[in-house]
Write a protein that holds these residues in place. Structure first.
Motif, PDB file in Angstrom:
ATOM      1  N   UNK A  95       0.856  -1.180   0.000  1.00 21.01           N
ATOM      2  CA  UNK A  95       0.000   0.000   0.000  1.00 21.01           C
ATOM      3  C   UNK A  95       0.895   1.233   0.000  1.00 21.01           C
ATOM      4  N   UNK A  96       0.622   2.184  -0.895  1.00 22.86           N
ATOM      5  CA  UNK A  96       1.420   3.406  -1.006  1.00 22.86           C
ATOM      6  C   UNK A  96       0.539   4.577  -0.585  1.00 22.86           C
ATOM      7  N   UNK A  97       0.955   5.298   0.447  1.00 25.07           N
ATOM      8  CA  UNK A  97       0.089   6.328   1.031  1.00 25.07           C
ATOM      9  C   UNK A  97       0.669   7.721   0.797  1.00 25.07           C
ATOM     10  N   UNK A  98      -0.134   8.570   0.208  1.00 22.81           N
ATOM     11  CA  UNK A  98       0.293   9.908  -0.187  1.00 22.81           C
ATOM     12  C   UNK A  98       0.394  10.873   0.993  1.00 22.81           C
ATOM     13  N   UNK A  99       0.865  12.074   0.684  1.00 21.89           N
ATOM     14  CA  UNK A  99       0.991  13.126   1.682  1.00 21.89           C
ATOM     15  C   UNK A  99      -0.381  13.760   1.940  1.00 21.89           C
ATOM     16  N   UNK A 100      -0.422  14.958   2.464  1.00 23.47           N
ATOM     17  CA  UNK A 100      -1.686  15.570   2.872  1.00 23.47           C
ATOM     18  C   UNK A 100      -2.347  16.371   1.755  1.00 23.47           C
TER      19      UNK A 100
ATOM     20  N   UNK B 225       3.480  10.321  -5.998  1.00 23.72           N
ATOM     21  CA  UNK B 225       3.075   9.096  -5.316  1.00 23.72           C
ATOM     22  C   UNK B 225       2.721   8.009  -6.327  1.00 23.72           C
ATOM     23  N   UNK B 226       2.096   8.392  -7.436  1.00 19.57           N
ATOM     24  CA  UNK B 226       1.830   7.411  -8.490  1.00 19.57           C
ATOM     25  C   UNK B 226       3.139   6.812  -8.999  1.00 19.57           C
ATOM     26  N   UNK B 227       4.152   7.650  -9.133  1.00 21.30           N
ATOM     27  CA  UNK B 227       5.440   7.155  -9.616  1.00 21.30           C
ATOM     28  C   UNK B 227       6.068   6.200  -8.605  1.00 21.30           C
ATOM     29  N   UNK B 228       5.926   6.481  -7.320  1.00 19.54           N
ATOM     30  CA  UNK B 228       6.421   5.561  -6.297  1.00 19.54           C
ATOM     31  C   UNK B 228       5.746   4.203  -6.457  1.00 19.54           C
ATOM     32  N   UNK B 229       4.442   4.210  -6.721  1.00 15.77           N
ATOM     33  CA  UNK B 229       3.730   2.946  -6.939  1.00 15.77           C
ATOM     34  C   UNK B 229       4.296   2.213  -8.150  1.00 15.77           C
TER      35      UNK B 229
ATOM     36  N   UNK C 106       7.340   2.455  -9.312  1.00 18.10           N
ATOM     37  CA  UNK C 106       8.669   1.963  -8.951  1.00 18.10           C
ATOM     38  C   UNK C 106       8.564   0.615  -8.229  1.00 18.10           C
ATOM     39  N   UNK C 107       7.593   0.498  -7.342  1.00 20.51           N
ATOM     40  CA  UNK C 107       7.409  -0.758  -6.609  1.00 20.51           C
ATOM     41  C   UNK C 107       6.987  -1.883  -7.545  1.00 20.51           C
ATOM     42  N   UNK C 108       6.084  -1.584  -8.471  1.00 25.61           N
ATOM     43  CA  UNK C 108       5.651  -2.603  -9.429  1.00 25.61           C
ATOM     44  C   UNK C 108       6.806  -3.019 -10.331  1.00 25.61           C
ATOM     45  N   UNK C 109       7.628  -2.058 -10.697  1.00 25.27           N
ATOM     46  CA  UNK C 109       8.804  -2.357 -11.517  1.00 25.27           C
ATOM     47  C   UNK C 109       9.740  -3.311 -10.767  1.00 25.27           C
ATOM     48  N   UNK C 110       9.695  -3.252  -9.451  1.00 29.07           N
ATOM     49  CA  UNK C 110      10.531  -4.105  -8.603  1.00 29.07           C
ATOM     50  C   UNK C 110       9.881  -5.465  -8.339  1.00 29.07           C
ATOM     51  N   UNK C 111       8.669  -5.673  -8.819  1.00 28.33           N
ATOM     52  CA  UNK C 111       8.022  -6.971  -8.687  1.00 28.33           C
ATOM     53  C   UNK C 111       6.877  -7.044  -7.692  1.00 28.33           C
ATOM     54  N   UNK C 112       6.585  -5.943  -7.003  1.00 27.11           N
ATOM     55  CA  UNK C 112       5.462  -5.923  -6.067  1.00 27.11           C
ATOM     56  C   UNK C 112       4.181  -5.491  -6.776  1.00 27.11           C
ATOM     57  N   UNK C 113       3.051  -5.830  -6.193  1.00 25.40           N
ATOM     58  CA  UNK C 113       1.783  -5.218  -6.561  1.00 25.40           C
ATOM     59  C   UNK C 113       1.634  -3.976  -5.687  1.00 25.40           C
ATOM     60  N   UNK C 114       1.427  -2.824  -6.296  1.00 29.47           N
ATOM     61  CA  UNK C 114       1.333  -1.576  -5.536  1.00 29.47           C
ATOM     62  C   UNK C 114      -0.066  -0.998  -5.666  1.00 29.47           C
ATOM     63  N   UNK C 115      -0.607  -0.549  -4.543  1.00 27.41           N
ATOM     64  CA  UNK C 115      -1.942   0.062  -4.554  1.00 27.41           C
ATOM     65  C   UNK C 115      -1.875   1.377  -3.801  1.00 27.41           C
ATOM     66  N   UNK C 116      -2.192   2.465  -4.506  1.00 26.50           N
ATOM     67  CA  UNK C 116      -2.093   3.815  -3.942  1.00 26.50           C
ATOM     68  C   UNK C 116      -3.474   4.458  -3.912  1.00 26.50           C
ATOM     69  N   UNK C 117      -4.135   4.464  -2.763  1.00 26.36           N
ATOM     70  CA  UNK C 117      -5.472   5.074  -2.670  1.00 26.36           C
ATOM     71  C   UNK C 117      -5.398   6.595  -2.783  1.00 26.36           C
ATOM     72  N   UNK C 118      -6.486   7.183  -3.253  1.00 24.31           N
ATOM     73  CA  UNK C 118      -6.611   8.636  -3.284  1.00 24.31           C
ATOM     74  C   UNK C 118      -7.653   9.039  -2.244  1.00 24.31           C
ATOM     75  N   UNK C 119      -7.207   9.628  -1.147  1.00 30.74           N
ATOM     76  CA  UNK C 119      -8.127  10.035  -0.087  1.00 30.74           C
ATOM     77  C   UNK C 119      -9.164  11.028  -0.588  1.00 30.74           C
ATOM     78  N   UNK C 120      -8.861  11.730  -1.676  1.00 26.84           N
ATOM     79  CA  UNK C 120      -9.758  12.769  -2.182  1.00 26.84           C
ATOM     80  C   UNK C 120     -10.807  12.242  -3.154  1.00 26.84           C
ATOM     81  N   UNK C 121     -10.766  10.965  -3.483  1.00 26.51           N
ATOM     82  CA  UNK C 121     -11.724  10.422  -4.457  1.00 26.51           C
ATOM     83  C   UNK C 121     -13.176  10.721  -4.072  1.00 26.51           C
ATOM     84  N   UNK C 122     -13.572  10.549  -2.807  1.00 25.96           N
ATOM     85  CA  UNK C 122     -14.978  10.820  -2.452  1.00 25.96           C
ATOM     86  C   UNK C 122     -15.407  12.272  -2.650  1.00 25.96           C
ATOM     87  N   UNK C 123     -14.437  13.185  -2.776  1.00 26.88           N
ATOM     88  CA  UNK C 123     -14.785  14.591  -2.988  1.00 26.88           C
ATOM     89  C   UNK C 123     -14.278  15.087  -4.345  1.00 26.88           C
TER      90      UNK C 123
END
Length: 306
Positions: A103-108, A115-119, A121-138
């Motif tokens: 799980x990749x968690x963004x700043x405030x 943060x998308x790029x960090x996700x 980078x992790x996938x490029x390294x072989x992980x599954x990365x999931x980065x939620x957007x806290x602002x999606x509901x608004x």
């Protein structure tokens, strides 16, 4: 450190003022007024802005078109939070077996391009990365940090935390998941990693908090790790919270490691701003990947062997 055309470094006060502004301790007018005082020393407002305000084009280490990864958006349910939420899911393109999830968690300020790029980078390294957007509901990350910061500030903190707990459980249960779950977060995201370590200690297999504040005091005795904490030496706001948190971790006999990188600022991993410290960021990221490999991959291998 950023320099002006005459080669003089930007005063540390400018970075401190930006940190205060970014975290709501001073308003935009006060921040700009403080910066304007530096113009008498030969620093233009344009140059100061370039050093302090993110330029997300600089953070594109892994292209969204990279053939080795596949990125999509996935919605998930958060019954105790804001209901329907969304995140950025990035997986290796050739995923022939189950993989650990991070799980990749963004700043405030919402799910920005860094943060998308960090996700990615992790996938490029072989992980599954999931980065939620806290602002999606608004409405989702609005495309600029000032508006994103204002939007996130208005969200209910308890519901927001529930959204990230729901995101972690959603990610852990993904079809290609090995059920090993890690989390990495930056600033507010570092706080969320600490909160997850306290709120779901038996479900989070490894957490890495970059310059994050501790979870609520009432929850700290539940943290057991594994946890890695990364601090910037000049980040007094966050660093002042560490002694009490470390005392709680020691009392818990928690599995944790902490690193402080001297003479650098809060946000040093963010390669889109003048606070970026390349050598320390690369060292911290290597430690992060090694930590995830140790705690998310080794156990999976042992299980397969058995």
């Amino acid at each position: 450190m950023e320099h002006n055309p005459q080669g003089r470094p930007i005063p540390q006060e400018a970075f401190d003022w930006y940190d205060e502004y970014a975290h709501g301790l001073i308003d935009r007018r006060t921040f700009l007024a403080k910066l304007s005082g530096l113009t008498a020393l030969g620093f233009s407002m344009s140059m100061l802005g370039t050093a302090l305000i993110p330029n997300y084009a600089l953070a594109a280490q892994v292209s969204f078109n990279d053939a080795s990864i596949k990125a999509t958006y996935q919605t998930f349910s958060s019954p105790k939070g804001y209901g329907e939420c969304q995140g950025y899911l990035v997986q290796p393109s050739e995923l022939n077996e189950q993989a650990a999830v991070v799980l990749v968690v963004h700043e405030n300020r919402g799910l920005n391009p860094y943060i998308k790029d960090v996700a990615r980078r992790l996938a490029k390294h072989g992980f599954i990365a999931f980065a939620p957007d806290a602002l999606y509901p608004v409405g989702g990350y609005p495309g600029n940090d000032d508006d994103g910061r204002a939007m996130q500030k208005e969200l209910d903190k308890t519901k927001l935390e529930e959204d990230f707990i729901a995101a972690a459980r959603f990610a852990k249960a993904l079809p290609n998941s090995s059920a090993k779950l890690g989390a990495v977060g930056f600033c507010f995201g570092g706080y969320i990693v600490n909160m997850l370590a306290a709120s779901m200690p038996d479900e989070l297999d490894a957490g890495v908090a970059f310059y994050g504040t501790p979870p609520a005091e009432a929850l700290r005795d539940k943290v057991k790790g594994p946890l890695m904490l990364q601090f910037a030496g000049l980040d007094t706001r966050v660093n002042n919270t560490w002694p009490d948190y470390e005392a709680a971790l020691k009392a818990n006999k928690a599995n944790y490691r902490a690193f402080t990188y001297d003479d650098i600022n809060h946000g040093f991993h963010n390669d889109s701003t003048g606070r970026y410290a390349r050598d320390e960021a690369e060292q911290a990221w290597t430690r992060t990947l090694d930590f995830f490999e140790k705690h998310l991959l080794e156990k999976t291998v042992k299980t397969l062997v058995m």
